[in-house]
Design a protein around this motif. Structure first.
Motif, short mmCIF file in Angstrom:
data_model
loop_
_atom_site.label_atom_id
_atom_site.label_comp_id
_atom_site.label_asym_id
_atom_site.label_seq_id
_atom_site.Cartn_x
_atom_site.Cartn_y
_atom_site.Cartn_z
N GLU A 176 24.29 9.75 6.94
CA GLU A 176 23.13 8.95 6.55
C GLU A 176 23.28 8.47 5.12
N VAL A 177 23.77 9.35 4.27
CA VAL A 177 23.96 9.02 2.86
C VAL A 177 25.26 9.65 2.39
N PHE A 178 25.82 9.04 1.39
CA PHE A 178 26.94 9.65 0.69
C PHE A 178 26.70 9.34 -0.78
N PRO A 179 26.14 10.30 -1.51
CA PRO A 179 25.63 10.02 -2.85
C PRO A 179 26.71 9.59 -3.84
N ALA A 180 26.35 8.65 -4.68
CA ALA A 180 27.21 8.28 -5.80
C ALA A 180 27.41 9.53 -6.64
N GLY A 181 28.59 9.72 -7.12
CA GLY A 181 28.86 10.89 -7.95
C GLY A 181 29.21 12.14 -7.17
N ARG A 201 25.36 16.73 5.02
CA ARG A 201 25.55 16.59 6.47
C ARG A 201 26.44 15.39 6.74
N ILE A 202 27.42 15.60 7.60
CA ILE A 202 28.33 14.53 8.01
C ILE A 202 28.73 14.83 9.45
N GLN A 259 28.65 17.82 14.69
CA GLN A 259 27.92 18.04 13.44
C GLN A 259 28.81 18.84 12.50
N SER A 260 28.90 18.41 11.27
CA SER A 260 29.77 19.04 10.30
C SER A 260 29.09 19.05 8.95
N TRP A 261 29.74 19.70 8.00
CA TRP A 261 29.24 19.78 6.63
C TRP A 261 30.35 19.42 5.66
N ALA A 262 30.03 18.52 4.75
CA ALA A 262 30.91 18.28 3.60
C ALA A 262 30.46 19.28 2.55
N VAL A 263 31.40 19.99 1.97
CA VAL A 263 31.06 20.99 0.96
C VAL A 263 31.99 20.81 -0.23
N ALA A 264 31.38 20.59 -1.38
CA ALA A 264 32.13 20.39 -2.62
C ALA A 264 32.25 21.71 -3.35
N GLY A 265 33.40 21.95 -3.96
CA GLY A 265 33.56 23.13 -4.79
C GLY A 265 34.39 24.24 -4.18
N LEU A 266 34.50 24.27 -2.87
CA LEU A 266 35.32 25.29 -2.22
C LEU A 266 36.79 24.96 -2.41
N LEU A 267 37.60 25.95 -2.62
CA LEU A 267 39.04 25.76 -2.61
C LEU A 267 39.48 25.55 -1.16
N LEU A 268 40.61 24.91 -0.97
CA LEU A 268 41.11 24.67 0.38
C LEU A 268 41.28 25.97 1.15
N LEU A 269 41.86 27.00 0.51
CA LEU A 269 42.07 28.27 1.22
C LEU A 269 40.76 28.90 1.68
N GLU A 270 39.73 28.80 0.86
CA GLU A 270 38.42 29.34 1.25
C GLU A 270 37.83 28.51 2.39
N ARG A 308 37.21 5.57 6.69
CA ARG A 308 36.81 6.23 7.94
C ARG A 308 35.35 6.65 7.93
N LEU A 309 34.61 6.25 6.90
CA LEU A 309 33.21 6.65 6.75
C LEU A 309 32.29 5.47 7.05
N THR A 310 31.29 5.71 7.91
CA THR A 310 30.23 4.75 8.17
C THR A 310 28.91 5.36 7.74
N LEU A 311 28.16 4.63 6.93
CA LEU A 311 26.82 5.08 6.52
C LEU A 311 25.80 4.45 7.43
N THR A 312 24.83 5.26 7.89
CA THR A 312 23.83 4.77 8.84
C THR A 312 22.54 4.32 8.16
N THR A 313 22.34 4.69 6.90
CA THR A 313 21.14 4.30 6.19
C THR A 313 21.12 2.79 5.99
N GLY A 314 20.01 2.18 6.37
CA GLY A 314 19.86 0.75 6.18
C GLY A 314 20.54 -0.08 7.25
N SER A 315 21.10 0.58 8.25
CA SER A 315 21.78 -0.19 9.31
C SER A 315 20.78 -0.71 10.30
#
Length: 133
Positions: free
Chosen positions: A14-19, A62-63, A75-86, A126-133
């Motif tokens: 739905e969203v992918f925030p700037a930053g 949410r992604i 249904q999946s989760w994008a998570v920032a900050g985790l190392l690849l091994l974790e 490969r990303l499509t945003l649904t907000t405003g569609s």
């Protein structure tokens, strides 16, 4: 294990925030071990994954990982900050074969079994945003 269909995955959000972080994992709990679970079983697994990821204290988004025709969706989760091994460890706990890893805009699929990586190209392509569609 990297299945050929993983290399075709596209993402919807739905969203992918700037930053948002330039490096992050995308993890699902759906259909562990490649077995097609019922929607209720997948929802329960997703809720458990969400709690586990929230416990890390890292930002979540949410992604949805999809087949190119958008028929198959997980249904999946994008998570920032985790190392690849974790990220791989958590995905394995939820019976997953692989995670998606975004590093400086490049999308990879990474095997939970042996760490094999395949670069898939630009994440934003490969990303499509649904907000405003």
């Amino acid at each position: 294990m990297i299945l050929p269909e993983y290399l075709q995955t596209v993402f919807v959000a739905e969203v992918f925030p700037a930053g948002w972080a330039e490096t992050f994992a995308i993890i699902t709990a759906a259909n562990p071990g490649g077995v097609n679970y019922s929607p209720a079983e997948n929802e329960l697994a997703d809720s458990r994954l969400q709690r586990a990821l929230e416990d890390t204290g890292f930002p979540l988004l949410r992604i949805v990982g999809c087949s190119p025709d958008l028929v198959h969706r997980e249904q999946s989760w994008a998570v920032a900050g985790l190392l690849l091994l974790e990220s791989l460890r958590i995905a394995k706990e939820f019976g997953q074969n692989a995670v998606f890893w975004v590093d400086q805009g490049w999308l990879y699929v990474v095997s939970c079994a042996d760490g094999d990586q395949r670069r898939m190209g630009s994440f934003l392509d490969r990303l499509t945003l649904t907000t405003g569609s």
